[in-house]
Design an enzyme around this catalytic site. Structure first.
Site, PDB file in Angstrom:
ATOM      1  N   TYR A 144       0.847  -1.187   0.000  1.00  0.00           N
ATOM      2  CA  TYR A 144       0.000   0.000   0.000  1.00  0.00           C
ATOM      3  C   TYR A 144       0.883   1.236   0.000  1.00  0.00           C
ATOM      4  O   TYR A 144       1.814   1.342   0.797  1.00  0.00           O
ATOM      5  CB  TYR A 144      -0.902   0.005   1.241  1.00  0.00           C
ATOM      6  N   ASP A 239       9.346   2.865  -0.062  1.00  0.00           N
ATOM      7  CA  ASP A 239       8.276   3.510   0.700  1.00  0.00           C
ATOM      8  C   ASP A 239       8.456   3.192   2.182  1.00  0.00           C
ATOM      9  O   ASP A 239       8.134   2.107   2.644  1.00  0.00           O
ATOM     10  CB  ASP A 239       6.905   3.020   0.199  1.00  0.00           C
ATOM     11  N   LYS A 267       4.085   9.611   8.579  1.00  0.00           N
ATOM     12  CA  LYS A 267       3.729   9.085   9.900  1.00  0.00           C
ATOM     13  C   LYS A 267       4.621   9.611  11.043  1.00  0.00           C
ATOM     14  O   LYS A 267       4.445  10.752  11.445  1.00  0.00           O
ATOM     15  CB  LYS A 267       3.652   7.566   9.827  1.00  0.00           C
TER      16      LYS A 267
END
Ligand SMILES: *Cc1c(COP(=O)(O)O)cnc(C)c1O
Length: 427
Positions: A144, A239, A267
């Protein structure tokens, strides 16, 4: 769990917010329940609007590495806000943040701040295309990368349990530029490069896939991706939105000794405020506007409150030697879970790196999305529901990673293990 007020709020929310939530996984669809609404969160505990107290292992999906509302972050935001909440012109925090990232991630020579992980991967992909002059990208099934059009193909996280991994509204012509391959199968990647290597702009991979459980690369797999992209002049995008500043200061690339061309971040770096970043080789980053031809921008990018919050969180982690402490707590949880599973004769898999973990409701070896999907979802639902009853909040999906924070103590984890013993007994 008492939920009178949450139920009322959810009903009201559904009238004015699609599905009642601002991000799909929050809707608890996968566990046949209604979400609870949070009144406050402090340390490792969440209190909902009905007064339930829960030990939290979601940590706002990763950012809360110090726990909720750490004093250092509150103070930093407070101080910054007194001087102004947004300028839209450069501020000193941006330079400090960029220098910190460059210092902690050896592969990053230049970095640009954005407002979410989605923006980070979207911009990295555009930059890779602009830099190489090629259109196609390779991504891996179950990885994702946010809800970017061209990356919302065979994606993980909410897209998995949504029932339609490939979103409506993504033009087939966009998706056609995305080649999806199974994770952990280097031969397939090599075969695609052999066939059309001169058309591939980038390979994007989740450092450790953590939006479909928590999957580890086979020995040599990541290096193999590094080698094949170098050979064909494609950009290797790592990522690390979830793992960066979480599994180690320098993320998975530090643990694996790997140098990607571009890295997406988010994050933890924002200290709970909306922040993302992408960075890498100066030669590639210099293709960005205003110096280069690849356009990318953001009204609120590098926002002073967000930078101050993120910097405060990173400094505190460093000061407390936090990554060592988190690994210790993670090992404590892991030992407890393994002995519980053994005592109950359950052959479920448990994966962990540092403070990230996933209990898979399957005995299959976890190598890719196919193995993850063998999880017994009915068993997970019973487990999740009972954990909530016991006062422990884990992600409401069998395909999400759990997070331990610096605010969890050994005794919080022991309490959690007692709850797990009861919950696993109901499976
Ligand atoms: C969460 C996540 C994203 C998306 O970040 P948002 O801030 O939700 O847009 C991208 N990649 C990975 C690996 C993630 O875990």
């Amino acid at each position: 769990m008492k939920n009178d007020i949450s139920s009322k709020l959810f009903k009201a929310a559904k009238e004015v917010i699609p599905g009642g939530v601002n991000s799909p996984v929050r809707a608890f669809k996968n566990v046949d329940g209604d979400p609870f609404f949070v009144r406050r969160a402090k340390g490792c505990r969440i209190e909902d609007v009905d007064g339930n107290q829960l030990i939290d292992y979601v940590g706002t999906w990763g950012p809360a590495i110090l726990g909720h509302a750490p004093q250092c972050v509150i103070d930093a935001v407070h101080e910054a806000a007194k001087e102004g909440v947004s300028f839209g012109i450069p501020n000193p925090f941006e330079v400090e943040m960029a220098r910190k990232i460059v210092q902690w991630l050896p592969s990053v020579e230049k970095v640009r701040m954005v407002n979410s992980g989605t923006e980070a991967t979207m911009s990295a992909v555009r930059l890779a295309r602009g830099y190489t002059g090629r259109d196609k990208i390779i991504k891996f099934v179950g990885c994702y990368h946010g809800h970017v059009d061209s990356l919302l193909v065979a994606a993980g996280s909410g897209a998995l349990t949504h029932g339609e991994p490939d979103s409506a509204g993504v033009p087939a012509s966009f998706a056609a530029e995305t080649i999806t391959l199974p994770y952990n199968d280097l031969e397939k990647v090599r075969a695609v490069f052999a066939e059309m290597g001169d058309q591939i702009a980038a390979v994007i991979v989740e450092s450790y896939p953590a939006n479909a459980g928590l999957i580890f690369p086979k020995e040599g797999y990541l290096q193999g991706l590094r080698d094949v992209t170098s050979e064909y002049g494609a950009v290797f995008i790592f990522d690390e939105v979830m793992t960066g500043f979480r599994v180690a200061r320098g993320g998975v690339q530090e643990l694996e000794g790997l140098m990607p061309d571009l890295t997406a971040m988010g994050k933890v770096i924002g200290g709970g405020l909306p922040v993302g970043a992408f960075g890498g080789k100066a030669e590639i980053m210099d293709y960005l506007a205003p110096d280069g031809p690849v356009y990318q921008a953001g009204t609120l990018s590098g926002n002073p409150l967000a930078m101050a919050a993120g910097l405060a969180q990173l400094h505190e982690m460093d000061k407390l030697d936090g990554y060592k402490r988190l690994d210790h707590l993670g090992a404590h949880l892991e030992a407890g879970v393994r002995s519980l599973l053994k005592a109950k004769g359950m052959d479920y898999r448990f994966n962990r790196v540092g403070s990230m973990f996933c209990l898979f409701f399957t005995g299959e070896e976890i190598v890719n999305l196919d193995s993850v999907m063998t999880a017994d979802t009915a068993a997970f639902r019973k487990y999740f529901t009972e954990m909530l009853e016991q006062g422990v909040y884990t992600a409401p999906s069998p395909y999400e990673t759990g997070f331990i924070s610096m605010a969890h103590s050994e005794s919080d984890i022991d309490t959690t293990l007692e709850s797990m013993e009861v919950a696993l007994g109901k499976v």
